[in-house]
Design a protein around this motif. Structure first.
Motif, short mmCIF file in Angstrom:
data_model
loop_
_atom_site.label_atom_id
_atom_site.label_comp_id
_atom_site.label_asym_id
_atom_site.label_seq_id
_atom_site.Cartn_x
_atom_site.Cartn_y
_atom_site.Cartn_z
N ILE A 12 0.84 -1.21 0.00
CA ILE A 12 0.00 0.00 0.00
C ILE A 12 0.87 1.26 0.00
CG2 ILE A 12 -0.27 0.14 2.50
CD1 ILE A 12 -2.98 0.87 -0.12
N GLN A 13 2.07 1.18 0.56
CA GLN A 13 2.96 2.34 0.54
C GLN A 13 3.41 2.66 -0.88
OE1 GLN A 13 5.53 0.87 3.86
NE2 GLN A 13 5.53 3.03 4.41
N LYS A 14 3.68 1.62 -1.67
CA LYS A 14 4.07 1.84 -3.06
C LYS A 14 2.92 2.47 -3.84
CE LYS A 14 7.22 -2.06 -2.91
NZ LYS A 14 7.44 -3.45 -3.27
N THR A 15 1.70 2.00 -3.59
CA THR A 15 0.52 2.57 -4.25
C THR A 15 0.34 4.02 -3.84
OG1 THR A 15 -0.52 0.39 -4.25
CG2 THR A 15 -1.97 2.29 -4.58
N ALA A 16 0.51 4.31 -2.55
CA ALA A 16 0.35 5.68 -2.07
C ALA A 16 1.40 6.61 -2.69
CB ALA A 16 0.45 5.71 -0.55
N ASP A 17 2.62 6.14 -2.84
CA ASP A 17 3.66 6.96 -3.47
C ASP A 17 3.29 7.28 -4.92
OD1 ASP A 17 5.12 6.97 -1.15
OD2 ASP A 17 6.52 5.40 -1.78
N ARG A 18 2.76 6.28 -5.63
CA ARG A 18 2.36 6.51 -7.02
C ARG A 18 1.20 7.51 -7.09
NH1 ARG A 18 0.70 1.71 -8.29
NH2 ARG A 18 -1.48 2.19 -8.51
N LEU A 19 0.21 7.34 -6.22
CA LEU A 19 -0.94 8.25 -6.21
C LEU A 19 -0.54 9.65 -5.77
CD1 LEU A 19 -3.73 5.95 -4.75
CD2 LEU A 19 -3.42 6.68 -7.12
N ALA A 20 0.43 9.76 -4.88
CA ALA A 20 0.89 11.07 -4.43
C ALA A 20 1.46 11.86 -5.60
CB ALA A 20 1.92 10.93 -3.33
N GLY A 21 2.12 11.18 -6.52
CA GLY A 21 2.64 11.85 -7.71
C GLY A 21 1.53 12.46 -8.56
N TYR A 22 0.42 11.72 -8.73
CA TYR A 22 -0.71 12.24 -9.47
C TYR A 22 -1.39 13.37 -8.71
CZ TYR A 22 -0.25 8.04 -12.34
OH TYR A 22 0.22 7.06 -13.16
N LEU A 23 -1.42 13.26 -7.40
CA LEU A 23 -2.08 14.28 -6.59
C LEU A 23 -1.38 15.63 -6.71
CD1 LEU A 23 -4.37 14.83 -4.62
CD2 LEU A 23 -2.84 14.20 -2.77
N VAL A 24 -0.07 15.61 -6.88
CA VAL A 24 0.67 16.87 -7.06
C VAL A 24 0.17 17.60 -8.31
CG1 VAL A 24 2.93 17.84 -7.60
CG2 VAL A 24 2.71 16.13 -5.80
N TYR A 25 0.03 16.88 -9.42
CA TYR A 25 -0.46 17.49 -10.65
C TYR A 25 -1.90 17.98 -10.48
CZ TYR A 25 3.69 15.46 -12.74
OH TYR A 25 4.98 15.14 -13.03
N PHE A 26 -2.71 17.19 -9.79
CA PHE A 26 -4.09 17.59 -9.54
C PHE A 26 -4.15 18.87 -8.70
CE2 PHE A 26 -7.84 17.38 -6.73
CZ PHE A 26 -8.83 17.45 -7.68
N ALA A 27 -3.32 18.94 -7.65
CA ALA A 27 -3.29 20.13 -6.79
C ALA A 27 -2.84 21.36 -7.57
CB ALA A 27 -2.38 19.88 -5.60
N LEU A 28 -1.82 21.21 -8.40
CA LEU A 28 -1.35 22.34 -9.20
C LEU A 28 -2.41 22.78 -10.21
CD1 LEU A 28 2.39 21.39 -9.79
CD2 LEU A 28 1.46 23.15 -8.27
N GLY A 29 -3.11 21.83 -10.81
CA GLY A 29 -4.19 22.16 -11.74
C GLY A 29 -5.31 22.91 -11.04
N CYS A 30 -5.67 22.45 -9.85
CA CYS A 30 -6.71 23.14 -9.07
C CYS A 30 -6.26 24.53 -8.67
CB CYS A 30 -7.07 22.32 -7.83
SG CYS A 30 -8.02 20.84 -8.20
N ALA A 31 -4.98 24.67 -8.36
CA ALA A 31 -4.45 25.98 -7.97
C ALA A 31 -4.51 26.95 -9.15
CB ALA A 31 -3.02 25.84 -7.46
N VAL A 32 -4.13 26.48 -10.33
CA VAL A 32 -4.19 27.34 -11.52
C VAL A 32 -5.64 27.73 -11.80
CG1 VAL A 32 -3.88 27.35 -14.04
CG2 VAL A 32 -2.06 26.48 -12.55
N LEU A 33 -6.55 26.78 -11.70
CA LEU A 33 -7.97 27.08 -11.92
C LEU A 33 -8.48 28.08 -10.88
CD1 LEU A 33 -10.51 26.39 -13.56
CD2 LEU A 33 -10.94 24.56 -11.91
N THR A 34 -8.07 27.90 -9.62
CA THR A 34 -8.48 28.84 -8.56
C THR A 34 -7.96 30.24 -8.84
OG1 THR A 34 -8.50 27.06 -6.92
CG2 THR A 34 -8.34 29.30 -6.08
#
Length: 158
Positions: free
Chosen positions: A70-92
């Protein structure tokens, strides 16, 4: 091993015992314990990895090398979450033109929740498993034990 003397020793770094333990001639003493009162002459019977403290360090080092799936999965998802957060920030920022709101979105939607939360959850699960089953040493054991149900227990009911 205590050769001579009498003292109260704080063994909490090794055993977790909150109260000092009385030691006198012939008693065993753990490396890493603290002499509270009195004087002791101690004969060393093991050094480094041959001590209880050394074995604890070795067990922790082995457990750190093995990561739960599950830690490996979380690390992979955390990478996608960074892009999602930056996209939301640009939209905001595009909608509000407010830098504080933009920074707030980055902070709230950042990867810290997954990156820090998963190891903390695994650590808590290892602690709970150690109370119930002392042989649980690795994250993989937690993954396998997730399928455990009380009906599989071999312990007698109280």
């Amino acid at each position: 091993m205590v050769v001579a003397g009498h003292s109260a020793i704080d063994q909490s770094p090794i055993t977790g015992e909150s109260l000092p333990v009385e030691k006198s001639e012939g008693s065993d003493v753990f490396a890493g314990t603290i002499n509270q009162s009195g004087a002791l002459e101690i004969r060393v019977t093991g050094i480094g990895r041959d001590t209880a403290f050394g074995r604890i360090i070795e067990a922790v080092e082995r457990a750190e090398k093995v990561r739960a799936p599950i830690q490996k999965t979380a690390d992979r998802l955390a990478g996608y979450l960074v892009y999602f957060a930056l996209g939301c920030a640009v939209l905001t920022f595009a909608i509000t033109r407010d830098i504080r709101s933009t920074i707030s979105v980055i902070i709230v939607a950042g990867a810290c929740g997954i990156a820090a939360g998963t190891p903390l959850a695994v650590l808590g699960a290892i602690g709970r498993a150690a109370r119930n089953e002392p042989s649980s040493r690795a994250g993989y054991t937690l993954k396998r034990s997730a399928r455990w149900t009380p009906s599989h227990s071999t312990r007698p009911e109280p």
